[in-house]
Design a protein around this motif. Structure first.
Motif, PDB file in Angstrom:
ATOM      1  N   LEU A  88       0.828  -1.205   0.000  1.00  0.00           N
ATOM      2  CA  LEU A  88       0.000   0.000   0.000  1.00  0.00           C
ATOM      3  C   LEU A  88       0.864   1.258   0.000  1.00  0.00           C
ATOM      4  N   LEU A  89       1.954   1.218   0.752  1.00  0.00           N
ATOM      5  CA  LEU A  89       2.868   2.366   0.773  1.00  0.00           C
ATOM      6  C   LEU A  89       3.463   2.610  -0.608  1.00  0.00           C
ATOM      7  N   SER A  90       3.763   1.520  -1.320  1.00  0.00           N
ATOM      8  CA  SER A  90       4.339   1.673  -2.664  1.00  0.00           C
ATOM      9  C   SER A  90       3.308   2.166  -3.676  1.00  0.00           C
ATOM     10  N   TRP A  91       2.013   1.970  -3.374  1.00  0.00           N
ATOM     11  CA  TRP A  91       0.956   2.430  -4.275  1.00  0.00           C
ATOM     12  C   TRP A  91       0.544   3.873  -4.018  1.00  0.00           C
ATOM     13  N   SER A  92       1.001   4.454  -2.937  1.00  0.00           N
ATOM     14  CA  SER A  92       0.583   5.809  -2.587  1.00  0.00           C
ATOM     15  C   SER A  92       1.086   6.820  -3.610  1.00  0.00           C
ATOM     16  N   GLU A  93       0.283   7.836  -3.852  1.00  0.00           N
ATOM     17  CA  GLU A  93       0.646   8.928  -4.746  1.00  0.00           C
ATOM     18  C   GLU A  93       0.741  10.221  -3.938  1.00  0.00           C
ATOM     19  N   ASP A  94       1.522  11.152  -4.444  1.00  0.00           N
ATOM     20  CA  ASP A  94       1.767  12.390  -3.707  1.00  0.00           C
ATOM     21  C   ASP A  94       0.490  13.200  -3.513  1.00  0.00           C
ATOM     22  N   THR A  95       0.399  13.816  -2.338  1.00  0.00           N
ATOM     23  CA  THR A  95      -0.706  14.727  -2.034  1.00  0.00           C
ATOM     24  C   THR A  95      -0.341  16.123  -2.529  1.00  0.00           C
ATOM     25  N   GLN A  96      -1.295  16.775  -3.197  1.00  0.00           N
ATOM     26  CA  GLN A  96      -1.069  18.123  -3.717  1.00  0.00           C
ATOM     27  C   GLN A  96      -1.529  19.163  -2.705  1.00  0.00           C
ATOM     28  N   ASN A 108      -5.652  23.634   0.499  1.00  0.00           N
ATOM     29  CA  ASN A 108      -6.468  22.434   0.277  1.00  0.00           C
ATOM     30  C   ASN A 108      -5.542  21.284  -0.088  1.00  0.00           C
ATOM     31  N   ARG A 109      -5.475  20.303   0.767  1.00  0.00           N
ATOM     32  CA  ARG A 109      -4.647  19.130   0.502  1.00  0.00           C
ATOM     33  C   ARG A 109      -5.514  18.090  -0.198  1.00  0.00           C
ATOM     34  N   VAL A 110      -5.107  17.715  -1.428  1.00  0.00           N
ATOM     35  CA  VAL A 110      -5.914  16.836  -2.277  1.00  0.00           C
ATOM     36  C   VAL A 110      -5.048  15.690  -2.777  1.00  0.00           C
ATOM     37  N   ASN A 111      -5.582  14.480  -2.730  1.00  0.00           N
ATOM     38  CA  ASN A 111      -4.892  13.314  -3.268  1.00  0.00           C
ATOM     39  C   ASN A 111      -5.845  12.587  -4.218  1.00  0.00           C
ATOM     40  N   GLY A 160     -10.234  15.975  10.641  1.00  0.00           N
ATOM     41  CA  GLY A 160     -10.263  14.749   9.861  1.00  0.00           C
ATOM     42  C   GLY A 160     -10.005  14.993   8.394  1.00  0.00           C
ATOM     43  N   TYR A 161     -10.433  14.029   7.579  1.00  0.00           N
ATOM     44  CA  TYR A 161     -10.401  14.144   6.123  1.00  0.00           C
ATOM     45  C   TYR A 161     -11.834  14.351   5.630  1.00  0.00           C
ATOM     46  N   ALA A 162     -11.957  14.861   4.412  1.00  0.00           N
ATOM     47  CA  ALA A 162     -13.284  15.067   3.821  1.00  0.00           C
ATOM     48  C   ALA A 162     -13.270  14.613   2.370  1.00  0.00           C
ATOM     49  N   PRO A 163     -13.184  13.291   2.116  1.00  0.00           N
ATOM     50  CA  PRO A 163     -13.115  12.812   0.732  1.00  0.00           C
ATOM     51  C   PRO A 163     -14.369  13.161  -0.059  1.00  0.00           C
ATOM     52  N   LEU A 164     -14.160  13.517  -1.324  1.00  0.00           N
ATOM     53  CA  LEU A 164     -15.260  13.744  -2.256  1.00  0.00           C
ATOM     54  C   LEU A 164     -15.437  12.461  -3.049  1.00  0.00           C
ATOM     55  N   CYS A 165     -16.608  11.852  -2.941  1.00  0.00           N
ATOM     56  CA  CYS A 165     -16.833  10.524  -3.512  1.00  0.00           C
ATOM     57  C   CYS A 165     -17.977  10.551  -4.512  1.00  0.00           C
ATOM     58  N   SER A 166     -17.823   9.766  -5.569  1.00  0.00           N
ATOM     59  CA  SER A 166     -18.884   9.575  -6.556  1.00  0.00           C
ATOM     60  C   SER A 166     -19.287   8.112  -6.562  1.00  0.00           C
ATOM     61  N   PHE A 167     -20.594   7.874  -6.671  1.00  0.00           N
ATOM     62  CA  PHE A 167     -21.140   6.522  -6.663  1.00  0.00           C
ATOM     63  C   PHE A 167     -22.052   6.323  -7.863  1.00  0.00           C
ATOM     64  N   VAL A 168     -22.079   5.097  -8.365  1.00  0.00           N
ATOM     65  CA  VAL A 168     -23.123   4.650  -9.279  1.00  0.00           C
ATOM     66  C   VAL A 168     -23.879   3.556  -8.533  1.00  0.00           C
ATOM     67  N   GLN A 174     -15.203   6.909  -7.784  1.00  0.00           N
ATOM     68  CA  GLN A 174     -14.149   7.917  -7.688  1.00  0.00           C
ATOM     69  C   GLN A 174     -14.066   8.367  -6.236  1.00  0.00           C
ATOM     70  N   VAL A 175     -12.882   8.302  -5.666  1.00  0.00           N
ATOM     71  CA  VAL A 175     -12.647   8.767  -4.306  1.00  0.00           C
ATOM     72  C   VAL A 175     -11.491   9.755  -4.366  1.00  0.00           C
ATOM     73  N   GLU A 176     -11.785  11.006  -4.127  1.00  0.00           N
ATOM     74  CA  GLU A 176     -10.773  12.060  -4.133  1.00  0.00           C
ATOM     75  C   GLU A 176     -10.570  12.522  -2.692  1.00  0.00           C
ATOM     76  N   MET A 177      -9.426  12.160  -2.109  1.00  0.00           N
ATOM     77  CA  MET A 177      -9.182  12.473  -0.713  1.00  0.00           C
ATOM     78  C   MET A 177      -8.859  13.955  -0.545  1.00  0.00           C
ATOM     79  N   ARG A 178      -9.411  14.556   0.507  1.00  0.00           N
ATOM     80  CA  ARG A 178      -9.198  15.964   0.794  1.00  0.00           C
ATOM     81  C   ARG A 178      -9.047  16.178   2.285  1.00  0.00           C
ATOM     82  N   GLY A 179      -8.395  17.271   2.638  1.00  0.00           N
ATOM     83  CA  GLY A 179      -8.296  17.636   4.044  1.00  0.00           C
ATOM     84  C   GLY A 179      -9.635  18.082   4.579  1.00  0.00           C
ATOM     85  N   GLY A 180      -9.804  17.988   5.891  1.00  0.00           N
ATOM     86  CA  GLY A 180     -11.083  18.326   6.492  1.00  0.00           C
ATOM     87  C   GLY A 180     -11.483  19.773   6.311  1.00  0.00           C
TER      88      GLY A 180
END
Length: 419
Positions: A88-96, A108-111, A160-168, A174-180
């Motif tokens: 999982l650590l190797s799959w992580s991508e940088d947070t912007q 705004n911290r977004v991953n 906490g975190y406040a992910p923006l999520c899309s569902f069908v 789509q899960v876009e992680m964001r800072g709280g």
């Protein structure tokens, strides 16, 4: 394969189903590859987390308790929690670190976790064959309270975190992680349009978008309208809109008579505005209207004949199912127990578990109809555990075949085949 007893007798069927449909190859092709000398494939990592969850595990370390039994399930190599953690650590991508605001610049911290979101959508697409009329995309932000070192305080004064999520439907796509501290409406236009485009590439056609007031952005409405996509957005009230709603006439009764709900229709920014009202419990009037009502509004471009105000309201209210989706992710798929101390690594974990949820939904659709063990695809993990996990079994040799003997009075013959 030895003859030891297998306590989770339904898992060999699930794994044979996964292998027969090439899901393992799909995961290995889209997830990051490990070094050539690595013992485990990407799909081994996913299936280890998946089966650990189906055995009742609710955190990353629970894969260690599942390891001994899962060695008797053919088709993948179960991993330990250390291997799962390192992968999982190797799959992580940088947070912007992005900024908004003209004067008080908000960080705004977004991953975006592009690769894992791609895998998430591809597994979701297995359960979403081409459908006439397309699918509906529900978008919502969700506050995940925690005390990690990088927790940021939200407008609700909770860290906490406040992910923006899309569902069908029930499937996260789509899960876009964001800072709280990130506003729910920040970047939502790009999130929605990107999700629609990526799903289209995978054969999933989105024809409707539904969001709360975070999606009430004129540029997003215009872009969706130009694409021929219907939208149902909770309108964000302003003094001008409050005054407009208070002046409307032609109210029609709607819903439960005890609440005295009514609706009427108007236009706003060139689109239909469906307005609801109900009396305030305290009878207090508004400064914009002499009437003591609570007003709510939905803005839409749905101009179909059947789409009167009552239809629009009921159609929009279906998005209440999103709360159930978040409840399943939190309580069935480990979102409540993030294992890492930073956003980037926790994003990888949350997306892995969301991918496991999509895999679980696909398995249920495949099993449903072949046996009466699953009478509804709405069952949750606990019910699945009772029917497929809590089943004693044993591998036996018969002639030149290895067969799975199930010690149960339930009917599994339609599912299990010699291997």
């Amino acid at each position: 394969m030895d003859g030891n007893h297998l306590s989770f007798g339904g898992f060999p069927f699930v794994q044979s189903l996964i292998l027969s449909q090439g899901v393992d190859s799909l995961l290995d092709s889209v997830l990051p590859r490990a070094a050539k000398q690595a013992k485990y494939r990407a799909s081994d990592v996913v299936f280890s987390a998946f089966y650990s969850t189906l055995m009742g595990g609710d955190c990353l370390e629970d894969v260690n308790f599942a390891h001994r039994e899962l060695k008797n399930v053919r088709g993948f190599a179960p991993v330990s929690s250390d291997t799962l953690r390192s992968r999982l650590l190797s799959w992580s991508e940088d947070t912007q670190n992005l900024y908004s605001g003209d004067f008080n610049r908000i960080q705004n911290r977004v991953n975006n976790a592009v690769v894992l979101n791609d895998a998430l959508q591809r597994v979701a697409a297995l359960s979403l064959p081409p459908q006439r009329g397309g699918y509906r995309l529900d978008v919502d932000a969700h506050l995940m309270e925690h005390d990690k070192p990088d927790a940021a305080y939200s407008y609700q004064k909770r860290g906490g975190y406040a992910p923006l999520c899309s569902f069908v439907g029930s499937l996260p796509v789509q899960v876009e992680m964001r800072g709280g501290n990130t506003s729910p409406g920040y970047g939502i236009k790009d999130h929605v349009l990107k999700t629609i485009a990526e799903l289209k590439e995978k054969g999933v056609d989105i024809r409707e978008v539904c969001s709360d007031a975070a999606g009430y952005q004129l540029e997003l409405l215009k872009r969706l309208d130009r694409k021929g996509i219907r939208f149902y957005i909770r309108a964000k009230k302003s003094p001008a809109m409050e005054k407009h709603m208070g002046s409307l006439t032609g109210w029609t009764d709607f819903g439960n008579k005890n609440t005295e709900q009514q609706w009427t229709e108007s236009t706003w920014n060139g689109y239909r505005l469906i307005v609801q009202r109900q009396p305030k419990p305290d009878g207090q009037t508004s400064i914009f209207s002499a009437a003591a009502y609570i007003y709510r509004a939905i803005i839409t471009n749905d101009s179909r004949i059947k789409s009167d105000g009552a239809f629009i309201i009921r159609h929009y209210n279906k998005r209440g199912g999103i709360e159930r989706n978040f409840d399943v992710l939190r309580n069935d798929f480990g979102w409540a127990k993030m294992p890492f101390s930073n956003m980037a690594d926790n994003t990888s974990y949350l997306l892995l578990m969301a991918l496991c949820l999509n895999l679980f939904e696909w398995v249920k659709t495949q099993v449903h109809g072949k046996t009466n063990l699953i009478k509804s695809t709405a069952i949750r993990v606990k019910a699945f555990v009772f029917r497929f996990a809590a089943v004693p079994a044993k591998w036996i040799q018969s002639g030149r075949q290895t067969l799975l003997k199930i010690f149960s009075t339930r009917e599994y013959s339609a599912l299990l085949v010699p291997s």
